[in-house]
Design a protein around this motif. Structure first.
Motif: not given
Length: 215
Positions: A18, A23, A51, A55
């Motif tokens: 992550c 991202r 995360f 997302n």
């Protein structure tokens, strides 16, 4: 009456790690018309959950049968382990740069991908950008640019002080050992001269070091 062939199924990505760069790449994957994300894995369940919440997808692991390809944005020292593991499970590998700590490690990764008949690609965004091809054509035209004789390259971070020097992975010799930063200068310089090795390299001395002996 002829009909259009069906659209190919999207490539289903899993993300191992992550890191912040994940991202950006995850958004690019989701914006692509032929790819999607179905799994995220992390050493920390809490980090993976956070995360995923940001997302719009959830935590999973390499063995997920719904994953076709794996994006690996882990520290460089972990690339060989997880890229080989992904290839051995039949997953295509998108590997963040720098791809390995040595040419020998990269050879292991490529051998695993070839053995499992899966695709390997490095996630070097600027190398695959159309603008880079235009720059290459410009440099090749010596009538416009002249002959390249020297390269001055700098890469730096707004590191935020002592916390960066003590905790960031880029200053941890067992994780990245400055590969992420030094890679940009080295790759761009070699690219500019068609990968001919330099005759002379000069670096600044008296750098500020942390307790691990890294800049």
């Amino acid at each position: 009456m002829a009909t259009d062939p069906p659209a190919p199924a999207p490539v289903r990505f899993g993300i191992v790690g992550c890191a912040n760069i994940a991202r950006k790449v995850s958004r690019a994957i989701l914006h692509s018309p032929n790819s999607t994300i179905v799994a995220v894995g992390s050493r920390s369940a809490a980090k993976a959950a956070a995360f995923a919440a940001e997302n719009g997808f959830y935590d999973a692991v390499l063995d997920d049968p719904d994953v076709d390809a794996v994006y690996i944005p882990l520290p460089t020292s972990l690339h060989r382990l997880w890229a080989v593991a992904a290839a051995q499970r039949g997953k295509h590998v998108l590997l963040e740069k720098p791809v390995a700590l040595s040419a020998a490690e990269l050879d292991e990764i490529l051998a695993a991908c070839e053995s499992s008949r899966v695709q390997y690609i490095d996630a070097t965004m600027w190398m695959h950008h159309p603008r880079t091809a235009e720059m290459e054509a410009f440099l090749a035209d010596q009538r416009r640019f002249g002959r390249l004789q020297a390269i001055h390259s700098i890469f730096s971070y707004n590191c935020g002080g002592q916390d960066f020097l003590e905790n960031d992975i880029r200053v941890k010799p067992d994780l990245d050992a400055l590969g992420d930063a030094g890679w940009y200068c080295i790759r761009a310089s070699l690219w500019a001269v068609n990968y001919r090795l330099p005759k002379t390299v000069t670096a600044l001395k008296d750098a500020e070091l942390n307790e691990a002996g890294e800049i």
